[in-house]
Design a protein around this motif. Structure first.
Motif, PDB file in Angstrom:
ATOM      1  N   ARG A   1      24.535   7.398 -11.748  1.00  0.00           N
ATOM      2  CA  ARG A   1      23.879   6.915 -12.964  1.00  0.00           C
ATOM      3  C   ARG A   1      24.843   6.950 -14.154  1.00  0.00           C
ATOM      4  O   ARG A   1      24.921   6.014 -14.938  1.00  0.00           O
ATOM      5  CB  ARG A   1      22.652   7.762 -13.279  1.00  0.00           C
ATOM      6  CG  ARG A   1      21.839   7.265 -14.474  1.00  0.00           C
ATOM      7  CD  ARG A   1      20.682   8.209 -14.767  1.00  0.00           C
ATOM      8  NE  ARG A   1      19.735   8.249 -13.664  1.00  0.00           N
ATOM      9  CZ  ARG A   1      18.770   7.355 -13.457  1.00  0.00           C
ATOM     10  NH1 ARG A   1      18.639   6.348 -14.298  1.00  0.00           N
ATOM     11  NH2 ARG A   1      17.956   7.466 -12.446  1.00  0.00           N
ATOM     12  N   ALA A   2      25.598   8.050 -14.276  1.00  0.00           N
ATOM     13  CA  ALA A   2      26.545   8.172 -15.385  1.00  0.00           C
ATOM     14  C   ALA A   2      27.618   7.085 -15.304  1.00  0.00           C
ATOM     15  O   ALA A   2      28.017   6.512 -16.329  1.00  0.00           O
ATOM     16  CB  ALA A   2      27.190   9.557 -15.378  1.00  0.00           C
ATOM     17  N   ALA A   3      28.089   6.798 -14.103  1.00  0.00           N
ATOM     18  CA  ALA A   3      29.122   5.773 -13.943  1.00  0.00           C
ATOM     19  C   ALA A   3      28.580   4.395 -14.299  1.00  0.00           C
ATOM     20  O   ALA A   3      29.223   3.625 -15.033  1.00  0.00           O
ATOM     21  CB  ALA A   3      29.633   5.781 -12.503  1.00  0.00           C
ATOM     22  N   LEU A   4      27.415   4.064 -13.793  1.00  0.00           N
ATOM     23  CA  LEU A   4      26.822   2.758 -14.089  1.00  0.00           C
ATOM     24  C   LEU A   4      26.482   2.625 -15.573  1.00  0.00           C
ATOM     25  O   LEU A   4      26.611   1.545 -16.164  1.00  0.00           O
ATOM     26  CB  LEU A   4      25.569   2.553 -13.237  1.00  0.00           C
ATOM     27  CG  LEU A   4      25.815   2.351 -11.737  1.00  0.00           C
ATOM     28  CD1 LEU A   4      24.504   2.465 -10.961  1.00  0.00           C
ATOM     29  CD2 LEU A   4      26.466   0.993 -11.474  1.00  0.00           C
ATOM     30  N   ASP A   5      26.077   3.733 -16.183  1.00  0.00           N
ATOM     31  CA  ASP A   5      25.776   3.723 -17.605  1.00  0.00           C
ATOM     32  C   ASP A   5      27.039   3.445 -18.414  1.00  0.00           C
ATOM     33  O   ASP A   5      27.059   2.595 -19.310  1.00  0.00           O
ATOM     34  CB  ASP A   5      25.171   5.070 -17.990  1.00  0.00           C
ATOM     35  CG  ASP A   5      24.650   5.088 -19.426  1.00  0.00           C
ATOM     36  OD1 ASP A   5      24.502   4.000 -20.011  1.00  0.00           O
ATOM     37  OD2 ASP A   5      24.379   6.175 -19.950  1.00  0.00           O
ATOM     38  N   LEU A   6      28.104   4.172 -18.117  1.00  0.00           N
ATOM     39  CA  LEU A   6      29.356   3.983 -18.841  1.00  0.00           C
ATOM     40  C   LEU A   6      29.888   2.563 -18.673  1.00  0.00           C
ATOM     41  O   LEU A   6      30.409   1.954 -19.616  1.00  0.00           O
ATOM     42  CB  LEU A   6      30.395   4.993 -18.348  1.00  0.00           C
ATOM     43  CG  LEU A   6      31.732   4.967 -19.080  1.00  0.00           C
ATOM     44  CD1 LEU A   6      31.583   5.509 -20.493  1.00  0.00           C
ATOM     45  CD2 LEU A   6      32.785   5.765 -18.326  1.00  0.00           C
TER      46      LEU A   6
ATOM     47  N   GLN B   1      15.179   7.388 -16.947  1.00  0.00           N
ATOM     48  CA  GLN B   1      16.095   8.117 -16.088  1.00  0.00           C
ATOM     49  C   GLN B   1      15.390   9.069 -15.124  1.00  0.00           C
ATOM     50  O   GLN B   1      15.578  10.288 -15.195  1.00  0.00           O
ATOM     51  CB  GLN B   1      17.121   8.879 -16.918  1.00  0.00           C
ATOM     52  CG  GLN B   1      18.023   7.972 -17.725  1.00  0.00           C
ATOM     53  CD  GLN B   1      19.225   8.704 -18.267  1.00  0.00           C
ATOM     54  OE1 GLN B   1      19.407   9.894 -18.053  1.00  0.00           O
ATOM     55  NE2 GLN B   1      20.072   8.003 -18.985  1.00  0.00           N
ATOM     56  N   PRO B   2      14.553   8.544 -14.227  1.00  0.00           N
ATOM     57  CA  PRO B   2      13.957   9.418 -13.227  1.00  0.00           C
ATOM     58  C   PRO B   2      15.017   9.958 -12.282  1.00  0.00           C
ATOM     59  O   PRO B   2      16.115   9.407 -12.182  1.00  0.00           O
ATOM     60  CB  PRO B   2      12.996   8.476 -12.482  1.00  0.00           C
ATOM     61  CG  PRO B   2      13.565   7.113 -12.700  1.00  0.00           C
ATOM     62  CD  PRO B   2      14.172   7.135 -14.061  1.00  0.00           C
ATOM     63  N   GLU B   3      14.703  11.033 -11.606  1.00  0.00           N
ATOM     64  CA  GLU B   3      15.675  11.663 -10.722  1.00  0.00           C
ATOM     65  C   GLU B   3      15.884  10.832  -9.466  1.00  0.00           C
ATOM     66  O   GLU B   3      15.019  10.084  -9.023  1.00  0.00           O
ATOM     67  CB  GLU B   3      15.207  13.067 -10.350  1.00  0.00           C
ATOM     68  CG  GLU B   3      15.157  14.025 -11.538  1.00  0.00           C
ATOM     69  CD  GLU B   3      14.746  15.421 -11.112  1.00  0.00           C
ATOM     70  OE1 GLU B   3      14.506  15.613  -9.904  1.00  0.00           O
ATOM     71  OE2 GLU B   3      14.663  16.301 -11.973  1.00  0.00           O
ATOM     72  N   GLY B   4      17.077  11.010  -8.861  1.00  0.00           N
ATOM     73  CA  GLY B   4      17.367  10.380  -7.584  1.00  0.00           C
ATOM     74  C   GLY B   4      17.863   8.960  -7.717  1.00  0.00           C
ATOM     75  O   GLY B   4      17.981   8.392  -8.800  1.00  0.00           O
ATOM     76  N   LEU B   5      18.163   8.372  -6.557  1.00  0.00           N
ATOM     77  CA  LEU B   5      18.659   7.001  -6.499  1.00  0.00           C
ATOM     78  C   LEU B   5      17.471   6.049  -6.486  1.00  0.00           C
ATOM     79  O   LEU B   5      16.969   5.662  -5.429  1.00  0.00           O
ATOM     80  CB  LEU B   5      19.531   6.816  -5.256  1.00  0.00           C
ATOM     81  CG  LEU B   5      20.841   7.604  -5.246  1.00  0.00           C
ATOM     82  CD1 LEU B   5      21.521   7.496  -3.893  1.00  0.00           C
ATOM     83  CD2 LEU B   5      21.774   7.115  -6.354  1.00  0.00           C
TER      84      LEU B   5
END
Length: 528
Positions: free
Chosen positions: A327-332, A345-349
């Motif tokens: 999530r952090a990578a896709l966000d950045l 931002q729910p947990e998990g994929l």
């Protein structure tokens, strides 16, 4: 300064304006502060020079800012607890409530003890009988209903207790509850300095920045940190833990119509993640620091179409990775944003994250050979570019701020002399309004640069924290110039290499420090 040197002041204003490429009173009510300063201890070897001075100076400064202040000096446990009892009543439903403690402090089993004057022996039992704990103070503030509770601890000095094995050196960091900020004179486990002058290094920085206008308290403590790091040559790095809701100003909030700093505008645009927000950034800063990154993100957004994307491959590839890292990578990288409905931002994929990964994968030159680990490397590489770009802004503004500060100090002395002359000289009196206006212009220029530096340091810190948490194993110097098939590979300038390598060092060293450490700030000292 001779009165005819007013021309020099005006030229100074114009010179400073040349360096500034980029363009910040309401009365306070319901503010209370309890100030505790323990200098003289019953055990003479524990006595300190500056805590009493610190609370005396803060009493004056906070009173001028509209605080109702109770000052307690050289207090035993009973007297400190009486001060807390006063605060419990005075802080009810206030705008701000502050507790400042200067003196000896020690941590034992994760609890911080603020030592009273009456410590009888170097033992834990004596420590308990003579101290108040940080937990007691937090409880009073959390139950008061104050909108902002602040605990400021200039209490990390080395002392006979830790030397005798009663507790550890320095204080332990704690998480504040909602609406609570805890500021430490130095980072966890380290020692603060009592100071060579009338005040400690930390309180000197606090007094200098406390009345800064238009500055949220978190940024105000950021400026305190900068001053202390510079004055102690990096030996002391103040620390803040906070869960503050909203913004809080000790002196007048900024005009809502003011233009944002470019880094703030970039951060806001990327947080929104929409094409409109990115277009707004490019419109405001067509030649800005992040112009190429904004253009690339807009191109990425244009690829996000519902044309038969499937999550099957994403599920398989992402299974080995931590969902928060993905999530952090896709966000950045710009593939997770409010427009795609992943704000909660729910947990998990989640399906949305899997779909965002597929959009990213499809944007690569050879999608079929792209794996999930390449996503993290791509994000690590972008972190390095953004950090190196921001570092260059930090270095430039640090030099400019230092130069303006020196001119401001000199000009302030000169104008003070003209004010004195104006009491007896009509000629000096006639020049006074003009030179005071010039001095005010220098102050405004200093504030603009200081605010810009605030934004840059905050953003750089965010990049260090994110990269150390999510991409540390991917971050390495050679990643910066590797060609991964994206347009970013053409943006590398030789001047960025050194700052990119420095960012790598900052990310790697973050794992050996308390989470969120600003120790990296010392590498920007040489221009301070």
């Amino acid at each position: 300064m001779h009165i005819f040197h007013k021309t020099a002041l005006r030229l100074l204003v114009l010179t400073i304006a040349f360096f500034l490429a980029f363009p910040f009173m309401a009365s306070a009510e319901g503010r209370v502060a309890l100030l505790i300063g323990n200098s003289l201890y019953d055990r003479p070897e524990m006595s300190l020079r500056n805590p009493a001075n610190d609370v005396t100076e803060l009493d004056i400064a906070l009173t001028e800012l509209g605080f109702s202040v109770r000052k307690v000096q050289d207090a035993d446990r009973t007297e400190m607890r009486a001060g807390l009892a006063w605060l419990a009543k005075a802080a009810k439903d206030t705008e701000m409530a502050m507790v400042f403690y200067a003196g000896h402090g020690v941590q034992v089993a994760g609890e911080n003890y603020l030592v009273g004057r009456d410590l009888q022996s170097l033992s834990f039992d004596a420590l308990e009988r003579s101290s108040v704990t940080l937990s007691e103070i937090r409880k009073v503030l959390s139950e008061s209903g104050t909108a902002l509770g602040m605990i400021i601890l200039d209490a990390c000095r080395n002392n006979p207790l830790s030397d005798a094995g009663v507790g550890q050196t320095g204080l332990a960091s704690v998480r504040g509850g909602a609406g609570l900020l805890v500021a430490y004179a130095t980072d966890p486990g380290n020692v603060a300095y009592d100071g060579e002058g009338d005040n400690s290094a930390f309180t000197t920085g606090l007094l200098k920045n406390l009345a800064s206008p238009h500055l949220d308290v978190r940024l105000m403590f950021g400026r305190v940190r900068q001053d202390v790091v510079r004055e102690t040559s990096g030996r002391q790095i103040p620390w803040v833990e906070e869960s503050v809701l909203g913004e809080h100003y000790l002196v007048s909030p900024p005009d809502s119509n003011q233009n944002s700093d470019e880094i703030v505008a970039w951060r806001d645009a990327t947080d929104a993640g929409t094409r409109d927000a990115l277009d707004q950034y490019l419109g405001d800063y067509p030649n800005g620091l992040f112009q190429a990154f904004a253009t690339e993100r807009i191109e990425q957004l244009s690829l996000d179409r519902d044309d038969g994307l499937t999550n099957v491959q994403a599920t398989t590839q992402l299974a080995s990775l931590d969902a928060d890292d993905v999530r952090a990578a896709l966000d950045l990288l710009g593939y997770v944003n409010q427009e795609r409905g992943i704000e909660a931002q729910p947990e998990g994929l989640t399906d949305d994250i899997k779909r965002a990964f597929e959009v990213w994968r499809r944007a690569q030159l050879v999608p079929d050979t792209t794996d999930a680990n390449m996503l993290l490397r791509d994000a690590a590489r972008l972190s390095m570019f953004l950090a190196a770009t921001t570092a260059q802004r930090i270095r430039t503004d640090t030099v400019i701020r230092s130069s303006i500060r020196k001119h401001l100090e000199l000009a302030s002395v000169d104008v003070a002399q003209i004010r004195k002359l104006a009491l007896t000289s009509e000629e000096a009196k006639s020049f006074l309004p003009e030179v005071e206006a010039d001095l005010d212009a220098i102050r405004q220029d200093y504030e603009r640069v200081a605010q810009r530096l605030d934004a840059s340091l905050t953003y750089y810190h965010k990049l260090v924290v994110s990269a150390s948490k999510h991409f540390q194993s991917q971050i390495r110097p050679d990643l910066f110039w590797q060609n991964n098939g994206t347009s970013r590979s053409g943006l590398v300038e030789p001047s960025l290499f050194e700052d990119a390598a420095q960012f790598v060092r900052h990310v790697r060293s973050a794992s050996s420090r308390a989470p969120g450490s600003y120790a990296w700030l010392t590498d920007f000292l040489e221009q301070g």
